[in-house]
Write an enzyme that holds these catalytic residues in place. Structure first.
Site, short mmCIF file in Angstrom:
data_model
loop_
_atom_site.label_atom_id
_atom_site.label_comp_id
_atom_site.label_asym_id
_atom_site.label_seq_id
_atom_site.Cartn_x
_atom_site.Cartn_y
_atom_site.Cartn_z
N ASP A 119 -12.13 1.89 4.01
CA ASP A 119 -12.65 2.78 5.08
C ASP A 119 -13.68 3.71 4.83
O ASP A 119 -13.49 4.79 4.62
CB ASP A 119 -11.49 3.38 5.76
N GLU A 153 0.86 -1.13 0.14
CA GLU A 153 0.06 0.07 0.01
C GLU A 153 0.69 1.27 0.02
O GLU A 153 0.84 2.03 -1.02
CB GLU A 153 -0.98 -0.08 1.19
N1 ADE Z 1 -6.54 -0.11 8.71
C1 ADE Z 1 -7.74 0.46 8.38
N2 ADE Z 1 -7.40 0.96 7.05
C2 ADE Z 1 -5.95 0.48 7.01
C3 ADE Z 1 -5.21 0.62 5.73
N3 ADE Z 1 -5.91 1.41 4.52
N4 ADE Z 1 -4.20 0.34 5.64
C4 ADE Z 1 -3.43 -0.25 6.83
N5 ADE Z 1 -4.29 -0.49 8.01
C5 ADE Z 1 -5.47 -0.13 7.74
ZN ZN Z 2 -7.42 -1.92 4.59
#
Ligand code: ADE
Ligand code: ZN
Length: 335
Positions: free
Chosen positions: A277, A198
């Site tokens: 999220d 990410e």
């Molecule tokens: N916890 C909630 N959203 C997240 C994300 N995008 N990356 C890592 N941990 C998370």
């Molecule tokens: Zn996530």
């Protein structure tokens, strides 16, 4: 600009959500309602002030406010209400099946019993209009020892979750930090996934696959920094649970026009679209599809592939998976 016909198609097509943190579905209005119900004081005077703080520069700047938001969750009914609200919203976006992350350490560290967390979330899944299963996620900024203790506390409830994930601050917390606890979870028969690539380097994607033996990678978008890894992901048909709006909000890409979703699909990778999220990043499933399709030259066949991929990559019994894939194909055949 998104052609209105294509917008309707991506909105109405059947889909699965495979990357949603239930604590990330807490809307500011519900945060304030739960704060009042539970007598928890918040650092923000109003819903508007809280929402105005959702201007993130990177993953950590988001996580700080996300963990603060979760502090209003104390009772089983709070976990139920949060999860029920998400599932109702998902159903409105034609989500047929959701695999939902929950972060027990965020709650047990505040003295909330594991039983309270799991019972509330699970009961909402049982009452849901949408098929829903749970993935317990370890916080990678905490220790391996803490992850083992969390697993131990959750095992009396093992019939209520199907998988194990790894989330929170990625950089500096490589997958191998959790090799032993993931090995134990594999022995116990859980499905395994991990956030990787990410913000962290492509090497974290490789070690999540090789050391943790995960079945899917959450995000994984940074794989395109390593051509050999892209080839491997395509060859092995490793699913990536990509979250377009999240990636823009957390500055992984400058804007949606620079997102690599189309590049991943063109390389033959099993990419899926998810919301991560949604209360913090500007939208639920359909908002993610619409934003990606508006900014990138994605067409009808990409929509069908993304819908198919979402079910192909789901941890579902073969018959249920096939029925959902057939539903996708029937939907597109009838257009
Ligand atoms: N916890 C909630 N959203 C997240 C994300 N995008 N990356 C890592 N941990 C998370
Ligand atoms: Zn996530």
């Amino acid at each position: 600009m998104l052609n209105p016909q294509l917008r309707t198609i991506v909105q109405q097509m059947p889909k699965a959500e495979l990357h949603i943190h239930i604590e990330g579905s807490l809307e500011p209005e519900l945060i304030f309602a739960l704060a009042q119900r539970n007598n928890v004081s918040l650092a923000y005077p109003s819903v508007e002030a809280l929402r105005a703080a959702y201007a993130f520069t990177d993953l950590q700047s988001f996580l700080d406010i996300y963990y603060a938001g979760a502090s209003v969750l104390l009772k089983e009914q709070d976990f139920y209400d949060m999860t029920a609200a998400y599932l109702q919203r998902a159903a409105a976006d034609n989500v047929r099946h959701a695999e939902i992350f929950f972060d027990p350490q965020t709650h047990t560290a505040r003295g909330v019993p594991m039983q309270t967390v799991i019972a509330g979330i699970y009961r909402a899944c049982q009452d849901s209009p949408v098929s829903a299963t749970l993935i317990l996620s370890f916080l990678r900024h905490l220790s391996e020892e803490d992850a083992f203790a969390t697993l131990e506390a959750a095992l009396p409830h093992r019939d209520k979750f199907i998988g194990i994930g790894l989330d929170s601050s990625e950089r500096g917390n490589p997958p191998e930090k959790f090799a032993r606890v993931f090995a134990r979870c594999k022995e116990l028969g859980f499905h395994l996934v991990a956030h990787a690539g990410e913000e962290g380097p492509p090497a974290y994607i490789s070690t999540a696959l090789d050391t943790l033996q995960v079945e899917r990678i959450d995000h994984g978008v940074r794989c395109t920094d390593d051509a050999a890894l892209v080839q491997r992901l395509a060859r092995e048909q490793v699913a990536l649970t990509v979250c377009p709006l999240s990636n823009i909000k957390l500055c992984v890409f400058g804007d949606m026009g620079q997102h690599n979703l189309l590049q991943l699909l063109d390389a033959g990778i099993m990419a899926t679209v998810n919301s991560d999220d949604p209360a913090y990043f500007g939208g639920y499933m359909n908002a993610n599809f619409e934003a990606a399709f508006a900014a990138l030259p994605l067409g009808l066949h990409h929509a069908q592939r993304l819908a198919r991929n979402s079910f192909a990559a789901a941890f579902l019994p073969a018959a249920q998976k096939q029925a959902l894939l057939d539903e996708v194909d029937a939907y597109f055949a009838a257009l």
